[in-house]
Design a protein around this motif. Structure first.
Motif, PDB file in Angstrom:
ATOM      1  N   GLN A  97      37.657  37.952  32.193  1.00  0.00           N
ATOM      2  CA  GLN A  97      38.681  38.488  33.089  1.00  0.00           C
ATOM      3  C   GLN A  97      38.461  37.924  34.485  1.00  0.00           C
ATOM      4  OE1 GLN A  97      38.789  42.769  33.409  1.00  0.00           O
ATOM      5  NE2 GLN A  97      40.665  42.783  34.611  1.00  0.00           N
ATOM      6  N   PHE A  98      39.553  37.678  35.183  1.00  0.00           N
ATOM      7  CA  PHE A  98      39.495  37.017  36.487  1.00  0.00           C
ATOM      8  C   PHE A  98      39.224  38.020  37.606  1.00  0.00           C
ATOM      9  CE2 PHE A  98      41.614  34.756  40.114  1.00  0.00           C
ATOM     10  CZ  PHE A  98      40.810  33.626  40.104  1.00  0.00           C
ATOM     11  N   ARG A 121      48.798  43.386  38.359  1.00  0.00           N
ATOM     12  CA  ARG A 121      48.577  42.101  37.692  1.00  0.00           C
ATOM     13  C   ARG A 121      47.102  41.936  37.362  1.00  0.00           C
ATOM     14  NH1 ARG A 121      48.640  36.812  41.594  1.00  0.00           N
ATOM     15  NH2 ARG A 121      48.730  35.131  40.061  1.00  0.00           N
ATOM     16  N   THR A 122      46.819  41.547  36.114  1.00  0.00           N
ATOM     17  CA  THR A 122      45.465  41.145  35.725  1.00  0.00           C
ATOM     18  C   THR A 122      45.552  39.740  35.135  1.00  0.00           C
ATOM     19  OG1 THR A 122      45.721  42.155  33.530  1.00  0.00           O
ATOM     20  CG2 THR A 122      44.656  43.501  35.239  1.00  0.00           C
ATOM     21  N   MET A 154      39.351  43.121  40.179  1.00  0.00           N
ATOM     22  CA  MET A 154      39.772  42.590  38.876  1.00  0.00           C
ATOM     23  C   MET A 154      41.279  42.712  38.655  1.00  0.00           C
ATOM     24  SD  MET A 154      36.823  41.646  38.212  1.00  0.00           S
ATOM     25  CE  MET A 154      37.033  40.898  36.594  1.00  0.00           C
ATOM     26  N   LEU A 155      42.012  43.154  39.678  1.00  0.00           N
ATOM     27  CA  LEU A 155      43.468  43.243  39.564  1.00  0.00           C
ATOM     28  C   LEU A 155      44.105  43.113  40.935  1.00  0.00           C
ATOM     29  CD1 LEU A 155      44.337  46.282  40.751  1.00  0.00           C
ATOM     30  CD2 LEU A 155      43.469  47.016  38.543  1.00  0.00           C
ATOM     31  N   GLU A 156      45.395  42.884  40.912  1.00  0.00           N
ATOM     32  CA  GLU A 156      46.212  42.962  42.123  1.00  0.00           C
ATOM     33  C   GLU A 156      47.240  44.056  41.903  1.00  0.00           C
ATOM     34  OE1 GLU A 156      46.593  39.072  44.707  1.00  0.00           O
ATOM     35  OE2 GLU A 156      47.880  38.995  42.965  1.00  0.00           O
ATOM     36  N   LEU A 216      48.867  39.093  32.963  1.00  0.00           N
ATOM     37  CA  LEU A 216      49.597  40.215  32.380  1.00  0.00           C
ATOM     38  C   LEU A 216      50.050  41.111  33.531  1.00  0.00           C
ATOM     39  CD1 LEU A 216      47.263  41.075  29.352  1.00  0.00           C
ATOM     40  CD2 LEU A 216      49.280  39.585  29.386  1.00  0.00           C
ATOM     41  N   VAL A 217      51.341  41.349  33.643  1.00  0.00           N
ATOM     42  CA  VAL A 217      51.894  42.088  34.782  1.00  0.00           C
ATOM     43  C   VAL A 217      52.583  43.357  34.282  1.00  0.00           C
ATOM     44  CG1 VAL A 217      53.440  42.004  36.775  1.00  0.00           C
ATOM     45  CG2 VAL A 217      52.248  39.916  36.033  1.00  0.00           C
TER      46      VAL A 217
END
Length: 412
Positions: free
Chosen positions: A119-120, A168-169, A145-147, A180-181
């Protein structure tokens, strides 16, 4: 439920579910909902599950957040999900923060046979290996890890805050990198206003917010990767055109409020046949004489009035819809197919993708069921929204040109 990552690729299950109703009646609806969700997992046997929820906690979220925690615990510990030994759950539960609260929830489950998954980290700009099960709730703003964003206040109709935004991830699965949004767009506040113009003023508001999301996830801050957007887009049929078709041989009576002279109600009656009422339209009433027109042949004859996505046809792709409108179903737990008479039925809940994401989807010859776009729980009550899912496989290395670019990002 043995699942092996074999030659046919990695199984992906994307699910979008507006779960607001579940927390109004957790005793009945939640059990039905979970049973149908587990059945979908069992049928498709994915390696990677992404569940995007909207309206987490329901309308009375202050009182219902405890139900949310129980719902998530059940998902993480259930026997049906025991082979998914890693999970990430992100719940926006901070309802006291008006400028940030979106009531979005993102749940990701990884099968034990899936080895190569990262995971980004948007802050460190590198991928991290996913291990164990973790839940994040109060601190999503500071989670790298998300926005997460709520739409700017001037995007909201009347500039009045509501729970609308996106999360968003970014993932790397089988050497494929993708975003994935989870998204929740604005609803139609009044059936009467929606009926006034074609397209409606509300569709313009959704179009603006949708453009905002697409611009944000494809700007220059991060490398571009394929993206899947799935959530409650609140897309509606063109109300003016639908009413014209449904009431083509009817006359219209306008009833105005005595104090303001504003239109309060529209009544459409047959010209003969004892002036039978065909449709009654109010701010929150859409009472049509024959709901079956939205169920017969899955209502797909009305898809020609589903036009909001056409503005983005050069940027987004959607598989062919073959399921009935996903909203607004009765919240009576004994009713599985009946629509409420509050809104014109519409396909609010969708799974969309960039054209680069479409290219990741494996489509074997002679296997029509390799890719399935459908709803969950067609015959039982799932709340006012039926969840919608997309099941598909990605070939190992399908995204390799993208993945190789990411080797510059440190994987840890």
């Amino acid at each position: 439920m043995a699942v092996k990552v074999v030659a046919q690729g990695t199984g992906i299950l994307l699910v979008t579910a507006n779960v607001g109703s579940l927390f109004e009646d957790p005793e009945n609806l939640q059990k039905l909902w979970l049973r149908e969700f587990y059945q979908t997992v069992h049928t498709h046997k994915p390696h990677f599950i992404a569940l995007h929820c909207q309206e987490v906690g329901g309308k009375n979220y202050e009182a219902s957040m405890s139900h949310v925690d129980l719902f998530v615990k059940e998902l993480l510990s259930s026997d049906a999900m025991k082979e998914y030994n890693r999970a990430r759950v992100y719940l926006d539960e901070n309802y006291k923060s008006l400028e940030h609260f979106t009531a979005l929830g993102c749940c990701y489950f990884l099968h034990e046979s899936l080895k190569n998954i990262h995971q980004f980290d948007f802050k460190a700009k590198k991928y991290k290996k996913v291990t164990g099960k973790e839940i994040y709730s109060d601190t999503l703003e500071s989670t790298p890890m998300l926005e997460k964003e709520k739409f700017p206040q001037d995007y909201f109709p009347g500039c009045k805050w509501s729970r609308k935004g996106f999360i968003r991830t970014r993932w790397s699965v089988a050497d494929c990198a993708f975003d994935l949004v989870n998204i929740h767009l604005f609803h139609d506040a009044s059936n009467l206003i929606a009926w006034e113009t074609s397209p409606s003023v509300y569709s313009g508001t959704r179009q603006k917010a949708m453009g905002y999301v697409l611009d944000r996830i494809s700007d220059q801050r991060f490398e571009k990767v394929p993206h899947f957007l799935f959530g409650d887009f609140n897309f509606r049929l063109d109300s003016k055109l639908v009413v014209e078709i449904l009431c083509s041989s009817a006359t219209m009576q306008t009833i105005r409020a005595a104090d303001t002279n504003e239109v309060d109600k529209l009544i459409f009656r047959e010209v003969d046949n004892d002036r039978k009422v065909v449709l009654q339209l109010e701010k929150k009433l859409f009472d049509y004489i024959n709901q079956d027109v939205f169920r017969e042949n899955n209502g797909i004859q009305h898809l020609e009035y589903d036009r909001e996505l056409s503005v983005f046809k050069d940027r987004l792709h959607e598989l062919q819809i073959s399921f009935p409108p996903s909203y607004p179903y009765s919240e009576d737990s004994s009713q599985g197919k009946k629509y409420m008479n509050t809104r014109c039925p519409a396909w609010c809940d969708r799974i969309l993708m960039s054209y680069s994401a479409k290219d990741l989807i494996l489509k074997p010859e002679n296997d029509e069921k390799a890719v399935v776009y459908d709803n969950i729980g067609p015959n039982v009550c799932m709340g006012d929204h039926k969840p919608v899912f997309l099941s598909f496989r990605i070939a190992a290395g399908a995204g390799k040109p993208i993945a190789n670019k990411h080797k510059c990002c440190v994987v840890q």
